[in-house]
Design a protein around this motif. Structure first.
Motif, PDB file in Angstrom:
ATOM      1  N   ALA A 141       0.669  -1.298  -0.149  1.00 16.16           N
ATOM      2  CA  ALA A 141       0.075  -0.075   0.041  1.00 16.16           C
ATOM      3  C   ALA A 141       0.694   1.220  -0.064  1.00 16.16           C
ATOM      4  CB  ALA A 141      -1.117  -0.154   1.217  1.00 16.16           C
ATOM      5  N   LEU A 142       2.115   1.232   0.774  1.00 17.14           N
ATOM      6  CA  LEU A 142       2.867   2.343   0.670  1.00 17.14           C
ATOM      7  C   LEU A 142       3.501   2.681  -0.450  1.00 17.14           C
ATOM      8  CD1 LEU A 142       4.305   2.288   4.585  1.00 17.14           C
ATOM      9  CD2 LEU A 142       2.433   3.769   3.789  1.00 17.14           C
ATOM     10  N   ASN A 143       3.834   1.636  -1.323  1.00 20.44           N
ATOM     11  CA  ASN A 143       4.200   1.637  -2.428  1.00 20.44           C
ATOM     12  C   ASN A 143       3.482   2.341  -3.295  1.00 20.44           C
ATOM     13  OD1 ASN A 143       6.818   0.281  -2.027  1.00 20.44           O
ATOM     14  ND2 ASN A 143       6.080  -1.660  -2.612  1.00 20.44           N
ATOM     15  N   ALA A 144       2.183   2.167  -3.290  1.00 21.30           N
ATOM     16  CA  ALA A 144       1.225   2.994  -4.174  1.00 21.30           C
ATOM     17  C   ALA A 144       1.170   4.329  -3.695  1.00 21.30           C
ATOM     18  CB  ALA A 144      -0.184   2.510  -4.040  1.00 21.30           C
ATOM     19  N   ILE A 145       1.692   5.102  -2.724  1.00 18.53           N
ATOM     20  CA  ILE A 145       1.792   6.616  -2.285  1.00 18.53           C
ATOM     21  C   ILE A 145       2.716   7.326  -2.897  1.00 18.53           C
ATOM     22  CG2 ILE A 145       1.448   8.215  -0.305  1.00 18.53           C
ATOM     23  CD1 ILE A 145       0.566   5.748   1.450  1.00 18.53           C
ATOM     24  N   LYS A 146       2.559   8.429  -3.639  1.00 18.83           N
ATOM     25  CA  LYS A 146       3.646   9.254  -4.105  1.00 18.83           C
ATOM     26  C   LYS A 146       3.909  10.142  -3.007  1.00 18.83           C
ATOM     27  CE  LYS A 146       3.160   7.079  -8.014  1.00 18.83           C
ATOM     28  NZ  LYS A 146       3.131   5.752  -7.720  1.00 18.83           N
ATOM     29  N   GLU A 147       5.072  10.621  -3.176  1.00 18.99           N
ATOM     30  CA  GLU A 147       5.637  11.795  -1.961  1.00 18.99           C
ATOM     31  C   GLU A 147       4.553  13.184  -2.166  1.00 18.99           C
ATOM     32  OE1 GLU A 147       8.217  12.020   0.227  1.00 18.99           O
ATOM     33  OE2 GLU A 147       8.714   9.849  -0.041  1.00 18.99           O
ATOM     34  N   ASP A 148       4.085  13.369  -3.488  1.00 22.59           N
ATOM     35  CA  ASP A 148       3.099  14.660  -3.507  1.00 22.59           C
ATOM     36  C   ASP A 148       1.857  14.275  -2.864  1.00 22.59           C
ATOM     37  OD1 ASP A 148       4.931  15.837  -5.072  1.00 22.59           O
ATOM     38  OD2 ASP A 148       4.096  15.502  -6.692  1.00 22.59           O
ATOM     39  N   ASP A 149       1.348  13.033  -2.596  1.00 20.41           N
ATOM     40  CA  ASP A 149       0.178  12.424  -1.972  1.00 20.41           C
ATOM     41  C   ASP A 149       0.164  12.867  -0.759  1.00 20.41           C
ATOM     42  OD1 ASP A 149      -0.381  11.502  -4.370  1.00 20.41           O
ATOM     43  OD2 ASP A 149       0.001   9.549  -4.068  1.00 20.41           O
ATOM     44  N   LEU A 150       1.359  12.844   0.074  1.00 18.34           N
ATOM     45  CA  LEU A 150       1.396  13.003   1.508  1.00 18.34           C
ATOM     46  C   LEU A 150       0.712  14.311   2.005  1.00 18.34           C
ATOM     47  CD1 LEU A 150       5.017  11.680   1.751  1.00 18.34           C
ATOM     48  CD2 LEU A 150       2.767  10.371   2.627  1.00 18.34           C
ATOM     49  N   LYS A 151       0.933  15.251   1.130  1.00 22.75           N
ATOM     50  CA  LYS A 151       0.336  16.816   1.399  1.00 22.75           C
ATOM     51  C   LYS A 151      -1.259  16.788   1.205  1.00 22.75           C
ATOM     52  CE  LYS A 151       4.318  18.232   2.237  1.00 22.75           C
ATOM     53  NZ  LYS A 151       5.020  17.817   3.573  1.00 22.75           N
ATOM     54  N   MET A 152      -1.689  15.978   0.399  1.00 25.13           N
ATOM     55  CA  MET A 152      -3.356  15.814   0.234  1.00 25.13           C
ATOM     56  C   MET A 152      -4.041  15.537   1.536  1.00 25.13           C
ATOM     57  SD  MET A 152      -3.128  16.520  -3.040  1.00 25.13           S
ATOM     58  CE  MET A 152      -4.653  16.233  -3.451  1.00 25.13           C
ATOM     59  N   ASP A 153      -5.236  15.692   1.471  1.00 28.41           N
ATOM     60  CA  ASP A 153      -6.091  15.342   2.887  1.00 28.41           C
ATOM     61  C   ASP A 153      -6.299  13.640   2.714  1.00 28.41           C
ATOM     62  OD1 ASP A 153      -6.566  17.844   3.550  1.00 28.41           O
ATOM     63  OD2 ASP A 153      -8.627  17.953   2.526  1.00 28.41           O
ATOM     64  N   TYR A 154      -5.838  13.068   4.080  1.00 29.19           N
ATOM     65  CA  TYR A 154      -6.072  11.836   4.194  1.00 29.19           C
ATOM     66  C   TYR A 154      -7.797  11.544   3.850  1.00 29.19           C
ATOM     67  CZ  TYR A 154      -6.354   7.188   6.287  1.00 29.19           C
ATOM     68  OH  TYR A 154      -6.689   5.832   6.333  1.00 29.19           O
ATOM     69  N   PRO A 155      -7.763  10.437   2.978  1.00 30.78           N
ATOM     70  CA  PRO A 155      -9.417  10.251   2.420  1.00 30.78           C
ATOM     71  C   PRO A 155     -10.339   9.954   3.381  1.00 30.78           C
ATOM     72  CG  PRO A 155      -7.734   8.883   1.326  1.00 30.78           C
ATOM     73  CD  PRO A 155      -7.046   9.557   2.468  1.00 30.78           C
ATOM     74  N   LEU A 156     -10.016   9.711   4.528  1.00 28.63           N
ATOM     75  CA  LEU A 156     -11.472   9.296   5.667  1.00 28.63           C
ATOM     76  C   LEU A 156     -11.203  10.632   6.651  1.00 28.63           C
ATOM     77  CD1 LEU A 156     -10.831   5.700   6.224  1.00 28.63           C
ATOM     78  CD2 LEU A 156     -12.547   6.736   4.545  1.00 28.63           C
ATOM     79  N   LEU A 157     -12.236  10.796   7.087  1.00 30.69           N
ATOM     80  CA  LEU A 157     -12.087  11.790   8.624  1.00 30.69           C
ATOM     81  C   LEU A 157     -11.989  10.752   9.476  1.00 30.69           C
ATOM     82  CD1 LEU A 157     -12.626  14.438   9.695  1.00 30.69           C
ATOM     83  CD2 LEU A 157     -14.951  14.034  10.049  1.00 30.69           C
ATOM     84  N   VAL A 158     -10.823  10.844  10.512  1.00 28.42           N
ATOM     85  CA  VAL A 158     -10.461   9.844  11.332  1.00 28.42           C
ATOM     86  C   VAL A 158     -10.724  10.512  12.872  1.00 28.42           C
ATOM     87  CG1 VAL A 158      -8.923   8.419  12.506  1.00 28.42           C
ATOM     88  CG2 VAL A 158      -9.072   8.432   9.923  1.00 28.42           C
ATOM     89  N   PHE A 159     -10.063  11.610  12.609  1.00 28.20           N
ATOM     90  CA  PHE A 159     -10.270  12.719  14.065  1.00 28.20           C
ATOM     91  C   PHE A 159     -11.274  13.733  13.835  1.00 28.20           C
ATOM     92  CE2 PHE A 159      -5.887  11.254  13.132  1.00 28.20           C
ATOM     93  CZ  PHE A 159      -5.820  10.438  14.294  1.00 28.20           C
TER      94      PHE A 159
END
Length: 148
Positions: free
Chosen positions: A97-115
């Motif tokens: 799963a982490l292999n599917a994430i690009k460095e630019d994706d890190l700044k994007m909103d996490y897709p789920l509201l967890v907090f």
């Protein structure tokens, strides 16, 4: 760069989780609770597996994992070998799963509201490493208190 760091930390700590579970000399003690300690090492282990498969595997790995959080804390006496197999499978899921994430994706909103408020993907992934470390420490302490 941070993706590789996260992969390293998750793999290290999940392998340490395997080590902790293997170090229980009496397998039944994995499920022991006493006094104000309400979560056994086994239940914390199941909780970590469910947590990572939900927030990393399902979200980024498209695994379609369905979490049953209450079962993570109510299930008892899962054999040590089954726990280790589940951790091994989680290591693979997290890495893929982490292999599917690009460095630019890190700044994007996490897709789920967890907090209470939205967080970045980077924040969520770092949170998940600290959550793993926190419960890993509890499991280590639990084991050292109970091993004869």
């Amino acid at each position: 760069m941070i993706i590789n760091t996260l992969k390293t930390i998750f793999k290290r700590d999940l392998n340490q989780l395997i080590n902790e579970i293997e170090l229980y000399q009496n397998e039944s003690l994995i499920w022991h609770v006493e006094k104000e300690i309400s979560n056994s090492a086994g239940n914390l282990c199941l909780h970590l597996i469910g947590n990572l498969n939900t927030y990393i595997g399902s979200v980024f790995g498209n695994t379609n994992y369905i979490r049953n959080r209450p079962l993570e804390f109510s299930l008892k006496n899962v054999p040590k070998s089954d726990l280790i197999q589940k951790i091994d499978a989680t290591i693979l899921v997290v890495e893929e799963a982490l292999n599917a994430i690009k460095e630019d994706d890190l700044k994007m909103d996490y897709p789920l509201l967890v907090f209470e408020n939205k967080t970045s993907t980077e924040f969520m992934l770092i949170h998940l490493t600290t959550h793993l470390s926190y419960h890993l420490g509890q499991i280590n302490y639990h084991r050292r208190l109970l091993n004869e």
